[in-house]
Design a protein around this motif. Structure first.
Motif, PDB file in Angstrom:
ATOM      1  N   THR A   2       3.755 -12.804  13.819  1.00 29.43           N
ATOM      2  CA  THR A   2       4.088 -13.390  15.116  1.00 29.43           C
ATOM      3  C   THR A   2       4.820 -14.694  14.928  1.00 29.43           C
ATOM      4  N   THR A   3       5.880 -14.870  15.658  1.00 30.56           N
ATOM      5  CA  THR A   3       6.660 -16.102  15.617  1.00 30.56           C
ATOM      6  C   THR A   3       6.297 -16.946  16.799  1.00 30.56           C
ATOM      7  N   ARG A   4       6.070 -18.235  16.596  1.00 32.75           N
ATOM      8  CA  ARG A   4       5.685 -19.092  17.696  1.00 32.75           C
ATOM      9  C   ARG A   4       6.562 -20.312  17.741  1.00 32.75           C
ATOM     10  N   ALA A   5       6.975 -20.665  18.974  1.00 34.12           N
ATOM     11  CA  ALA A   5       7.718 -21.908  19.175  1.00 34.12           C
ATOM     12  C   ALA A   5       6.791 -22.810  19.966  1.00 34.12           C
ATOM     13  N   HIS A   6       6.052 -23.721  19.274  1.00 37.98           N
ATOM     14  CA  HIS A   6       4.942 -24.419  19.897  1.00 37.98           C
ATOM     15  C   HIS A   6       5.385 -25.409  20.945  1.00 37.98           C
ATOM     16  N   TRP A   7       4.625 -25.446  22.042  1.00 35.54           N
ATOM     17  CA  TRP A   7       4.870 -26.376  23.153  1.00 35.54           C
ATOM     18  C   TRP A   7       4.074 -27.621  22.911  1.00 35.54           C
ATOM     19  N   ALA A  52      11.647 -31.515  25.226  1.00 34.30           N
ATOM     20  CA  ALA A  52      10.264 -31.957  25.240  1.00 34.30           C
ATOM     21  C   ALA A  52       9.688 -31.976  26.651  1.00 34.30           C
ATOM     22  N   GLU A  53      10.528 -31.901  27.670  1.00 34.72           N
ATOM     23  CA  GLU A  53      10.054 -31.969  29.043  1.00 34.72           C
ATOM     24  C   GLU A  53      10.161 -30.627  29.760  1.00 34.72           C
ATOM     25  N   ARG A  54      10.616 -29.616  29.081  1.00 35.50           N
ATOM     26  CA  ARG A  54      10.801 -28.321  29.725  1.00 35.50           C
ATOM     27  C   ARG A  54       9.470 -27.614  29.951  1.00 35.50           C
ATOM     28  N   ALA A  55       9.386 -26.879  31.056  1.00 32.61           N
ATOM     29  CA  ALA A  55       8.237 -26.026  31.298  1.00 32.61           C
ATOM     30  C   ALA A  55       8.257 -24.871  30.296  1.00 32.61           C
ATOM     31  N   THR A  56       7.075 -24.362  29.977  1.00 31.37           N
ATOM     32  CA  THR A  56       6.956 -23.322  28.950  1.00 31.37           C
ATOM     33  C   THR A  56       7.104 -21.919  29.528  1.00 31.37           C
ATOM     34  N   MET A  57       7.834 -21.072  28.803  1.00 32.61           N
ATOM     35  CA  MET A  57       7.909 -19.649  29.090  1.00 32.61           C
ATOM     36  C   MET A  57       7.253 -18.921  27.913  1.00 32.61           C
ATOM     37  N   ALA A  80      15.202 -16.050  23.962  1.00 35.11           N
ATOM     38  CA  ALA A  80      15.780 -17.369  23.720  1.00 35.11           C
ATOM     39  C   ALA A  80      16.944 -17.628  24.655  1.00 35.11           C
ATOM     40  N   LEU A  81      17.733 -16.594  24.913  1.00 33.12           N
ATOM     41  CA  LEU A  81      18.877 -16.729  25.809  1.00 33.12           C
ATOM     42  C   LEU A  81      18.424 -16.937  27.252  1.00 33.12           C
ATOM     43  N   VAL A  82      17.384 -16.209  27.653  1.00 34.49           N
ATOM     44  CA  VAL A  82      16.846 -16.384  29.007  1.00 34.49           C
ATOM     45  C   VAL A  82      16.309 -17.798  29.180  1.00 34.49           C
ATOM     46  N   ALA A  83      15.524 -18.248  28.217  1.00 32.12           N
ATOM     47  CA  ALA A  83      14.936 -19.587  28.308  1.00 32.12           C
ATOM     48  C   ALA A  83      16.012 -20.659  28.372  1.00 32.12           C
ATOM     49  N   PRO A  90      10.774 -21.773  25.288  1.00 31.34           N
ATOM     50  CA  PRO A  90      10.082 -20.518  25.005  1.00 31.34           C
ATOM     51  C   PRO A  90       9.004 -20.672  23.936  1.00 31.34           C
ATOM     52  N   GLN A  91       7.932 -19.929  24.090  1.00 33.81           N
ATOM     53  CA  GLN A  91       6.936 -19.771  23.044  1.00 33.81           C
ATOM     54  C   GLN A  91       6.679 -18.289  22.871  1.00 33.81           C
TER      55      GLN A  91
END
Length: 252
Positions: A2-7, A52-57, A80-83, A90-91
């Motif tokens: 699993t790949t994670r892009a941490h918020w 750093a201020e974006r809402a998480t998807m 990634a493109l949608v985000a 994105p996470q």
């Protein structure tokens, strides 16, 4: 894997006494969107340009998501493109071969239900559930892959969405903020004709938003399953065209 892009977690505001420290605080501080009301209708949201201020998807998915990177990679994922288009961070919580019922070709991975703890931890502003392609098969108790029945797929999907509804309600989010999609290629097209309506009906039964996507062509998914760059852009376009996300999220 699993790949994670941490918020980043919310930090407390800093008291600053100089111009230099003020600038440093502006660069390093971050925040997350406050929970909405589960009873309220989805409202337009303004997303900022600062990552750093974006809402998480949060994206829960399979190899349609896990095989790809962020928008700067050689093969950026549809997510990634949608985000990027929506100004969201994105996470990813995805693993190839998995699904609502499937635990991978070696029966050593988790179904989507096992990832619901991540929803509670991340507390995303919106969530996208992508999957279904692998759910024509299941693992037996002794670790063998066998073909799944329609009843087993329906049961697994209903159980996942029922549990997700409980978790999402605890976050005080509108259920319409969960978007569900089941991308498909040319491989096992007949399975798709069975599984995708099952997922649509289960998602809508619990108040989640179904996103219809047209099957990928061989030009968009040469192996019949996984999108190339053209396919990822196509899925991005399908998500934005067949949902209300573009109307709800605007850049500041």
């Amino acid at each position: 894997m699993t790949t994670r892009a941490h918020w980043p977690r919310r930090r407390a505001g800093l008291v600053v006494v100089s111009i230099a420290s003020t600038l440093a605080a502006l660069v390093t501080s971050a925040g997350v969107a406050a929970p909405g009301s589960s009873a309220a209708a989805p409202a337009p949201i303004t997303a900022t340009e600062t990552p750093a201020e974006r809402a998480t998807m949060l994206v829960v998915g399979d190899s349609y998501s896990s095989y790809y990177g962020d928008r700067h990679s050689r093969y950026p994922g549809w997510w990634a493109l949608v985000a990027q288009d929506l100004g969201l961070e994105p996470q990813l919580e995805a693993a190839g071969g998995t699904g609502f019922l499937s635990r991978g070709v070696a029966c050593d991975r988790t179904r989507y239900r096992a990832r619901l703890d991540t929803v509670s931890t991340v507390r995303p502003r919106i969530m996208v559930v992508e999957g279904g392609r692998n759910d024509w098969r299941r693992c037996t108790a002794d670790g063998r892959l066998v073909e799944a029945t329609r009843t087993q797929i329906e049961s697994a999907a209903d159980r996942f969405f029922a549990d997700l509804a409980d978790v999402w309600d605890e976050l005080d989010r509108p259920r319409a903020d969960v978007y569900v999609m089941s991308p498909w290629g040319t491989s096992k097209a007949r399975k798709g004709q069975i599984i995708r309506p099952i997922l649509r009906d289960a998602a809508e039964r619990y108040g989640f938003s179904w996103v219809q996507t047209r099957p990928l062509t061989l030009e968009q998914a040469p192996d019949g399953i996984h999108p190339n760059n053209e396919g990822s852009r196509f899925l991005r376009d399908q998500v934005l065209q067949n949902s209300d996300l573009s109307e709800r999220f605007t850049r500041a």
